[in-house]
Structures are given as C-alpha cells and as structure tokens.
Motif scaffolding. Structure first.
Motif, PDB file in Angstrom:
ATOM      1  N   ARG A 112      77.021 -40.946 -25.798  1.00  0.00           N
ATOM      2  CA  ARG A 112      76.730 -39.939 -24.763  1.00  0.00           C
ATOM      3  C   ARG A 112      78.020 -39.363 -24.198  1.00  0.00           C
ATOM      4  NH1 ARG A 112      71.406 -40.176 -22.641  1.00  0.00           N
ATOM      5  NH2 ARG A 112      70.228 -41.985 -23.341  1.00  0.00           N
ATOM      6  N   LEU A 113      79.030 -40.201 -24.046  1.00  0.00           N
ATOM      7  CA  LEU A 113      80.300 -39.740 -23.503  1.00  0.00           C
ATOM      8  C   LEU A 113      81.001 -38.786 -24.463  1.00  0.00           C
ATOM      9  CD1 LEU A 113      82.180 -40.176 -21.033  1.00  0.00           C
ATOM     10  CD2 LEU A 113      83.320 -41.944 -22.352  1.00  0.00           C
ATOM     11  N   GLU A 114      80.880 -39.040 -25.765  1.00  0.00           N
ATOM     12  CA  GLU A 114      81.522 -38.182 -26.751  1.00  0.00           C
ATOM     13  C   GLU A 114      80.767 -36.875 -26.954  1.00  0.00           C
ATOM     14  OE1 GLU A 114      81.714 -40.619 -30.186  1.00  0.00           O
ATOM     15  OE2 GLU A 114      83.317 -41.923 -29.416  1.00  0.00           O
ATOM     16  N   ASP A 115      79.453 -36.898 -26.816  1.00  0.00           N
ATOM     17  CA  ASP A 115      78.629 -35.722 -27.090  1.00  0.00           C
ATOM     18  C   ASP A 115      78.317 -34.899 -25.849  1.00  0.00           C
ATOM     19  OD1 ASP A 115      78.622 -36.660 -29.674  1.00  0.00           O
ATOM     20  OD2 ASP A 115      76.645 -37.619 -29.501  1.00  0.00           O
ATOM     21  N   ARG A 116      78.844 -35.266 -24.692  1.00  0.00           N
ATOM     22  CA  ARG A 116      78.490 -34.548 -23.472  1.00  0.00           C
ATOM     23  C   ARG A 116      79.155 -33.169 -23.451  1.00  0.00           C
ATOM     24  NH1 ARG A 116      83.172 -36.907 -22.312  1.00  0.00           N
ATOM     25  NH2 ARG A 116      84.500 -36.076 -20.649  1.00  0.00           N
ATOM     26  N   PHE A 120      73.721 -28.108 -13.929  1.00  0.00           N
ATOM     27  CA  PHE A 120      74.167 -28.418 -15.285  1.00  0.00           C
ATOM     28  C   PHE A 120      75.426 -27.624 -15.624  1.00  0.00           C
ATOM     29  CE2 PHE A 120      69.567 -29.345 -15.653  1.00  0.00           C
ATOM     30  CZ  PHE A 120      69.674 -30.678 -16.034  1.00  0.00           C
ATOM     31  N   PRO A 121      76.310 -28.201 -16.442  1.00  0.00           N
ATOM     32  CA  PRO A 121      77.527 -27.469 -16.834  1.00  0.00           C
ATOM     33  C   PRO A 121      77.201 -26.319 -17.770  1.00  0.00           C
ATOM     34  CG  PRO A 121      77.367 -29.547 -18.016  1.00  0.00           C
ATOM     35  CD  PRO A 121      76.257 -29.556 -17.004  1.00  0.00           C
ATOM     36  N   ARG A 149      78.066 -46.737 -16.314  1.00  0.00           N
ATOM     37  CA  ARG A 149      78.434 -45.547 -17.074  1.00  0.00           C
ATOM     38  C   ARG A 149      77.231 -44.930 -17.767  1.00  0.00           C
ATOM     39  NH1 ARG A 149      82.987 -45.816 -21.733  1.00  0.00           N
ATOM     40  NH2 ARG A 149      81.401 -47.180 -22.589  1.00  0.00           N
ATOM     41  N   GLU A 150      76.332 -45.766 -18.273  1.00  0.00           N
ATOM     42  CA  GLU A 150      75.125 -45.256 -18.911  1.00  0.00           C
ATOM     43  C   GLU A 150      74.254 -44.496 -17.915  1.00  0.00           C
ATOM     44  OE1 GLU A 150      72.340 -44.522 -21.889  1.00  0.00           O
ATOM     45  OE2 GLU A 150      74.313 -45.446 -22.119  1.00  0.00           O
ATOM     46  N   LEU A 151      74.158 -45.002 -16.703  1.00  0.00           N
ATOM     47  CA  LEU A 151      73.355 -44.339 -15.669  1.00  0.00           C
ATOM     48  C   LEU A 151      73.956 -42.993 -15.284  1.00  0.00           C
ATOM     49  CD1 LEU A 151      70.965 -44.628 -13.647  1.00  0.00           C
ATOM     50  CD2 LEU A 151      72.605 -45.601 -12.044  1.00  0.00           C
ATOM     51  N   LEU A 152      75.273 -42.921 -15.170  1.00  0.00           N
ATOM     52  CA  LEU A 152      75.919 -41.667 -14.806  1.00  0.00           C
ATOM     53  C   LEU A 152      75.774 -40.622 -15.905  1.00  0.00           C
ATOM     54  CD1 LEU A 152      79.210 -43.119 -13.269  1.00  0.00           C
ATOM     55  CD2 LEU A 152      77.294 -42.141 -12.007  1.00  0.00           C
ATOM     56  N   LEU A 153      75.844 -41.049 -17.159  1.00  0.00           N
ATOM     57  CA  LEU A 153      75.748 -40.104 -18.270  1.00  0.00           C
ATOM     58  C   LEU A 153      74.325 -39.615 -18.490  1.00  0.00           C
ATOM     59  CD1 LEU A 153      78.158 -41.840 -20.795  1.00  0.00           C
ATOM     60  CD2 LEU A 153      78.530 -39.666 -19.636  1.00  0.00           C
ATOM     61  N   ARG A 154      73.327 -40.356 -18.029  1.00  0.00           N
ATOM     62  CA  ARG A 154      71.942 -39.914 -18.182  1.00  0.00           C
ATOM     63  C   ARG A 154      71.571 -38.802 -17.201  1.00  0.00           C
ATOM     64  NH1 ARG A 154      70.130 -45.316 -19.565  1.00  0.00           N
ATOM     65  NH2 ARG A 154      69.689 -45.781 -17.385  1.00  0.00           N
ATOM     66  N   HIS A 155      72.442 -38.524 -16.244  1.00  0.00           N
ATOM     67  CA  HIS A 155      72.161 -37.486 -15.250  1.00  0.00           C
ATOM     68  C   HIS A 155      73.349 -36.520 -15.179  1.00  0.00           C
ATOM     69  CE1 HIS A 155      68.609 -39.682 -13.797  1.00  0.00           C
ATOM     70  NE2 HIS A 155      69.344 -40.763 -13.970  1.00  0.00           N
ATOM     71  N   PRO A 156      73.517 -35.680 -16.211  1.00  0.00           N
ATOM     72  CA  PRO A 156      74.675 -34.764 -16.227  1.00  0.00           C
ATOM     73  C   PRO A 156      74.572 -33.644 -15.204  1.00  0.00           C
ATOM     74  CG  PRO A 156      73.217 -34.298 -18.076  1.00  0.00           C
ATOM     75  CD  PRO A 156      72.669 -35.535 -17.408  1.00  0.00           C
ATOM     76  N   LEU A 212      81.085 -35.625  -8.220  1.00  0.00           N
ATOM     77  CA  LEU A 212      79.798 -35.158  -7.724  1.00  0.00           C
ATOM     78  C   LEU A 212      79.727 -33.661  -7.989  1.00  0.00           C
ATOM     79  CD1 LEU A 212      77.259 -36.236  -6.279  1.00  0.00           C
ATOM     80  CD2 LEU A 212      78.309 -35.533  -4.127  1.00  0.00           C
ATOM     81  N   ARG A 213      78.878 -33.255  -8.908  1.00  0.00           N
ATOM     82  CA  ARG A 213      78.882 -31.884  -9.403  1.00  0.00           C
ATOM     83  C   ARG A 213      78.574 -30.868  -8.309  1.00  0.00           C
ATOM     84  NH1 ARG A 213      79.610 -30.584 -14.343  1.00  0.00           N
ATOM     85  NH2 ARG A 213      78.757 -28.547 -13.825  1.00  0.00           N
ATOM     86  N   GLU A 214      77.663 -31.170  -7.423  1.00  0.00           N
ATOM     87  CA  GLU A 214      77.255 -30.201  -6.405  1.00  0.00           C
ATOM     88  C   GLU A 214      78.358 -29.903  -5.406  1.00  0.00           C
ATOM     89  OE1 GLU A 214      74.957 -32.596  -3.087  1.00  0.00           O
ATOM     90  OE2 GLU A 214      74.388 -33.263  -5.087  1.00  0.00           O
ATOM     91  N   ALA A 215      79.371 -30.799  -5.303  1.00  0.00           N
ATOM     92  CA  ALA A 215      80.426 -30.633  -4.308  1.00  0.00           C
ATOM     93  C   ALA A 215      81.566 -29.758  -4.802  1.00  0.00           C
ATOM     94  CB  ALA A 215      80.972 -31.993  -3.895  1.00  0.00           C
ATOM     95  N   TYR A 216      81.605 -29.436  -6.104  1.00  0.00           N
ATOM     96  CA  TYR A 216      82.726 -28.686  -6.671  1.00  0.00           C
ATOM     97  C   TYR A 216      82.253 -27.358  -7.252  1.00  0.00           C
ATOM     98  CZ  TYR A 216      86.218 -32.372  -6.258  1.00  0.00           C
ATOM     99  OH  TYR A 216      87.112 -33.295  -5.766  1.00  0.00           O
ATOM    100  N   SER A 217      83.148 -26.386  -7.177  1.00  0.00           N
ATOM    101  CA  SER A 217      82.928 -25.079  -7.783  1.00  0.00           C
ATOM    102  C   SER A 217      84.252 -24.578  -8.342  1.00  0.00           C
ATOM    103  CB  SER A 217      82.380 -24.085  -6.751  1.00  0.00           C
ATOM    104  OG  SER A 217      82.262 -22.793  -7.313  1.00  0.00           O
TER     105      SER A 217
END
Length: 425
Positions: free
Chosen positions: A50-54, A249-250, A331-338, A354-359
């Motif tokens: 998951r880390l390589e394919d994200r 999502f990215p 790490r598995e839990l964090l990668l399951r919620h990109p 934290l994705r929502e905090a950055y732009s």
C-alpha cells in the motif's frame, strides 16, 4: 504377436510424448507450453505494498524535504550552542559531527549552501576556517522559544486532552518527550509544565504522568466542530454528518467500482468518540471490527489535531498504542484511509500528515509557533540567493581586512590576556 508389438510401440510413443511434455513444462519455452495451465499466486496486499502503490502528494513531499534540511541545521545550531569555549567552531571539529547530524555530504559543502544561516571566517590567530551562526538565525530561534513560552496555557490544554483520551488517564513521559516539539512543549517541560501545574498533573512514577481532574469543557474533538460547521453552513442532514470525517483525496486518486458505497457506509458507521468511555466495543460482535478501527482513526485524527504542525512521525505514534488503546497495525490503518492521512517517506523516517489541515504544502490555520518555525524555514530556503542584508555583510567584510569574531565573555580561557595586548600593539 503383432498386437503385442503395436501395444509396445504405442507405450513407447506415449512415454516419449510425456517426457517431452514434462521437459517443456519445466522450461519457459516449448511447443506444448501454451496448453499447460499455470496457477499464479494471489498478490499480497500489505502495508508495504500500500505504501509503494499510494498516490503521492508532491506538495507535502517537498515540504518534508525542506523540513529535513531545517532539522539538520537546528542540530548543528544545538551542538554549537552547547560549546562553552565560544560562539564559533572550527570546520575541522564540525566535520566530526557529520554522522551525528546525519549528512550525506561533507560539513563544509553543507554550510557553504546556507550563507544566511552560517557565517564562515578565518580565525585571526590560528588562521583556520571557522563557522558561527548568523545573527538573523539566532533571532528566529529565539522567537520560536518566545512563542513556545507565550503558548504555555495552550500546551497545558493539549496535555490534558491527551490524558483524557488515554485509557487510565495516564501517559508515559518518554512518549511525550518524543513528540515534545510537535506538541509545542519546552525542553524542560517536566519541571516547567508538569511541576508548575501540579493541580492539573500528578507524577505517578518517574516516567508516568496522570491527570488530576477531568475537564469536560475540553472533551470536544476537533472533528465534531467540523461536523457542526458542515451541518449549519451546508445544510447537510444529521444522519450524514453525525459520524463523518472530512475526506480530501490527493490529485490522481483512482476511485474503483464500489468504493463510494463503502466510503458512504463507513462515514455513517457509529463509533465510540475519543473522549468517551461509556461504551465498550466488542470486536467479535456484529460490525465490531469496523467500529473499533473507526475509533482508532478518530483517536489518531484528534492526536494529529492537537499537534502544532499537524504531523507526527509514525515511529513516535507507536509509543501511544497501549495508552490510547490503539492495538492495531498503525501504518496499515493510516494507509487504509488516504483521504484523512498522508504518509510521506521523504527522509529517514515516515511522517504522517493530517490532510485536511494542509493546502499546497502550507498549514491552513497557522498558530504562532508554526509561524515562527515557518520564518526560520524561509531563511533556510533562501540558500545562496543574495539579499540586501547579505550584500551589506559582504561589503563590510571586503572593506575591513581585520576579522572580528565573537567570544563568550562569561567563559574565560587560558591565554585570553594575549588578545587585548596584541590589539593595543
């Protein structure tokens, strides 16, 4: 006899064809290779795959590259400030710090890239090349310490909320020390925070701190504030926003078939909130695993929201697993919620944002400590670009042939009496 000879001939032909079939099956090429059925193993989906394919976020990755440079510079500044023999260090001695700082290049070439941070000069008596931190860099580091001191009450609230999320209301001081900078705590937080506010914190052991009294006013998660804003401003139904999380999502994220429906059901799934302890989740019950993981996502979301920069190293989060009851593969839990978290692998460690905090690589809602650190980062990013201040310093150096260097007045060394004697002569 004729039938027997025909039977032997057929058996010989069958054995020959079988041998040729086995040979062709063992080899990758052959006449009968396309008729042989091959069983391929099912690809394993793990945290590493998951880390390589994200889908990567270039803004956060570049921001992490710049932060790694800043960390190396701050380590060098810390080593130089701890020396008692003066405010400058020779490059020969600094070359021994290369492994401590973690540089892939020589110390001299690294310092040469940042003239706004480091000032190189020739020692007037020893005639060796020395280095010191510029005045602008010292001012910015001091401004960060002042901001940390001014935000002391906010740091106390962050600690209280972390202790309220823990299972027994206790945390290990070693885990807090690892994320001290992320929480905006001073270096001596054990004495300046835990010892000073004895009415809020209590030392159970040498390495365990407990919460004295629970504050219900602080028991409201940051995601709940977002839900109220979504409910009032966007007129969404309470059923849609009661247990939902902000999803971002990215760019380039591929949505496969059935993903939207699964995400919609996960957003509606009820769970025990981070500051609540009324409900005990049974994993073996119906939907217990999903509800348990969603509570773990809520705890990690709240932990990242409490940090100053809204990011923490993954290895540092592992030390909070038992205290915060997150007994899952982190790490598995964090990668399951990109759509909620992003893991950057730039540098020697993995950092979760934290994705929502950055732009676009910047914090949307900055705080004073983040602003002070961002100003220091901007100075580092100047590199070798000439500014008016740097040009003025260069002109002063060219006009004055005698090199003046700073000496710590509090620390006296052997032979310091020679300096005023030579200056007078």
């Amino acid at each position: 006899m004729k039938l027997l000879s025909n039977f032997r001939y057929n058996i010989f032909n069958y054995d020959a064809s079988f041998d040729s079939l086995t040979i062709s099956s063992n080899n990758s090429f052959g006449l009968f290779n396309r008729f042989i059925q091959r069983r391929w193993k099912k690809p394993i989906v793990s945290a590493q795959t998951r880390l390589e394919d994200r889908v990567r976020d270039p803004h956060l990755d570049n921001f992490m590259v710049h932060l790694n440079k800043l960390k190396c510079i701050l380590k060098i500044h810390h080593l130089m400030s701890n020396r008692k023999r003066g405010s400058f260090v020779s490059l020969q001695l600094m070359s021994r710090w290369r492994n401590i700082v973690g540089l892939n290049v020589t110390m001299g070439s690294f310092i040469y890239k940042y003239p706004h941070v480091f000032d190189e000069f020739v020692h007037p008596f020893r005639r060796n090349l020395c280095c010191r931190v510029t005045r602008k860099m010292k001012e910015l580091v001091m401004l960060e310490k002042v901001a940390v001191k001014q935000q002391e009450m906010e740091a106390v609230k962050r600690l209280k909320r972390l202790l309220m999320m823990s299972v027994n209301g206790t945390l290990h001081i070693h885990a807090l020390r690892l994320i001290r900078r992320e929480l905006g705590l001073p270096e001596d937080f054990r004495d300046s925070i835990l010892g000073k506010y004895s009415g809020d914190f209590r030392l159970v052991d040498l390495e365990i701190v407990a919460l004295v009294d629970r504050d219900d006013e602080l028991g409201k998660a940051e995601v709940e504030k977002w839900r109220e804003k979504e409910y009032t401003e966007k007129w969404l139904s309470e059923f849609e926003t009661k247990f939902a999380f902000p999803i971002n999502f990215p760019t380039g994220f591929k949505i496969v078939g059935g993903f939207r429906e699964k995400l919609k059901n996960w957003q509606r799934l009820p769970y025990a909130k981070p500051y609540e302890r009324k409900e005990v989740i049974r994993v073996r019950s119906c939907g217990g695993v999903e509800r348990y993981e969603k509570r773990a996502v809520a705890v990690l979301h709240e932990l990242l929201s409490l940090t100053v920069d809204k990011m923490v190293e993954v290895d540092q989060l592992v030390h909070f697993r038992k205290d915060l009851a997150i007994e899952v593969n982190m790490r598995e839990l964090l990668l399951r919620h990109p759509g909620i978290f992003y893991i950057s692998t730039r540098g020697k460690t993995q950092t979760v944002f934290l994705r929502e905090a950055y732009s676009k690589g910047r914090l949307i809602d900055p705080n004073p400590i983040y602003i002070a650190r961002r100003n220091t980062l901007e100075l580092v990013l100047l590199g070798r670009r000439k500014t008016k201040q740097l040009l003025a310093c260069d002109n002063v150096k060219e006009g004055n042939t005698s090199v003046v260097y700073e000496v710590d007045k509090e620390c006296k060394r052997e032979g310091d009496w020679v300096i005023p004697f030579l200056e007078s002569s």
